[in-house]
Design a protein around this motif. Structure first.
Motif, PDB file in Angstrom:
ATOM      1  N   TRP A  29     -13.351  -5.732   3.603  1.00 59.62           N
ATOM      2  CA  TRP A  29     -12.710  -6.122   2.351  1.00 59.62           C
ATOM      3  C   TRP A  29     -11.786  -7.307   2.590  1.00 59.62           C
ATOM      4  O   TRP A  29     -11.849  -8.313   1.863  1.00 59.62           O
ATOM      5  CB  TRP A  29     -11.934  -4.939   1.761  1.00 59.62           C
ATOM      6  N   SER A  30     -10.945  -7.233   3.610  1.00 59.67           N
ATOM      7  CA  SER A  30      -9.994  -8.299   3.913  1.00 59.67           C
ATOM      8  C   SER A  30     -10.724  -9.611   4.208  1.00 59.67           C
ATOM      9  O   SER A  30     -10.359 -10.671   3.689  1.00 59.67           O
ATOM     10  CB  SER A  30      -9.108  -7.892   5.094  1.00 59.67           C
ATOM     11  N   HIS A  69      -8.432   1.236   0.365  1.00 55.58           N
ATOM     12  CA  HIS A  69      -7.247   2.116   0.336  1.00 55.58           C
ATOM     13  C   HIS A  69      -7.236   2.945  -0.946  1.00 55.58           C
ATOM     14  O   HIS A  69      -6.838   4.112  -0.935  1.00 55.58           O
ATOM     15  CB  HIS A  69      -5.978   1.267   0.448  1.00 55.58           C
ATOM     16  N   TYR A  96       0.851  -1.189   0.000  1.00 55.80           N
ATOM     17  CA  TYR A  96       0.000   0.000   0.000  1.00 55.80           C
ATOM     18  C   TYR A  96       0.885   1.236   0.000  1.00 55.80           C
ATOM     19  O   TYR A  96       1.818   1.337   0.789  1.00 55.80           O
ATOM     20  CB  TYR A  96      -0.898   0.016   1.244  1.00 55.80           C
ATOM     21  N   THR A 108       0.084  -6.504   2.667  1.00 60.99           N
ATOM     22  CA  THR A 108      -0.758  -7.677   2.848  1.00 60.99           C
ATOM     23  C   THR A 108      -0.184  -8.766   1.950  1.00 60.99           C
ATOM     24  O   THR A 108       0.333  -8.460   0.873  1.00 60.99           O
ATOM     25  CB  THR A 108      -2.223  -7.384   2.439  1.00 60.99           C
ATOM     26  N   CYS A 151     -10.085  -2.783  -2.828  1.00 58.23           N
ATOM     27  CA  CYS A 151      -9.615  -2.371  -1.500  1.00 58.23           C
ATOM     28  C   CYS A 151      -9.957  -0.905  -1.234  1.00 58.23           C
ATOM     29  O   CYS A 151      -9.721  -0.034  -2.078  1.00 58.23           O
ATOM     30  CB  CYS A 151      -8.109  -2.563  -1.404  1.00 58.23           C
ATOM     31  N   ALA A 157      -7.160  -6.628  -5.332  1.00 58.45           N
ATOM     32  CA  ALA A 157      -6.661  -5.340  -4.851  1.00 58.45           C
ATOM     33  C   ALA A 157      -7.540  -4.177  -5.300  1.00 58.45           C
ATOM     34  O   ALA A 157      -7.675  -3.183  -4.578  1.00 58.45           O
ATOM     35  CB  ALA A 157      -5.228  -5.126  -5.338  1.00 58.45           C
ATOM     36  N   TRP A 208     -12.016  -1.556   5.399  1.00 64.75           N
ATOM     37  CA  TRP A 208     -10.821  -2.335   5.081  1.00 64.75           C
ATOM     38  C   TRP A 208     -10.945  -3.745   5.666  1.00 64.75           C
ATOM     39  O   TRP A 208     -10.645  -4.737   4.998  1.00 64.75           O
ATOM     40  CB  TRP A 208      -9.565  -1.634   5.600  1.00 64.75           C
TER      41      TRP A 208
END
Length: 105
Positions: A30-31, A88, A8, A69, A86, A83, A27
């Motif tokens: 999402w994870s 972020h 990131y 990650t 995500c 990704a 987040w």
């Protein structure tokens, strides 16, 4: 199955603590949505220094590392798809995806 590092970059800034907390909730969701693809959810990182033959640069340069990650996926393109969703990215950051190479040391 190959492993991939999600690096990131950028440090999203939030107007309020609530905005930051909401980002963390998104987040984590999402994870968790990635299930067994997450090998190591990783961690955020603090301020960095870049070491090169030109010397040491404080602050990590133009696009500092914000965290990592480790995922597993069939291909790098599959890891990129993971990704892309995500939070972020929505917060102004970017994610570098690279295959972790297996090699004997």
């Amino acid at each position: 199955m190959p492993k991939f590092v999600l690096a990131y970059h950028g440090s999203p800034q939030f107007d309020t603590k609530e905005d930051g907390a909401n980002h963390m909730v998104a987040w984590k969701q999402w994870s968790e949505s990635l299930g067994d693809a997450v090998v190591d959810p990783g961690m955020p990182v603090g301020a960095s220094k870049t070491v090169s033959s030109a010397g040491i640069e404080n602050g990590g340069g133009a696009n500092p590392l914000a965290g990592i990650t480790i995922l597993q996926a069939e291909t790098i393109d599959a890891a990129v798809v993971m990704a892309q969703s995500c939070p972020h990215i929505d917060a102004g950051g970017s994610i570098e995806v690279a295959e972790a190479m297996d090699m004997e040391m």
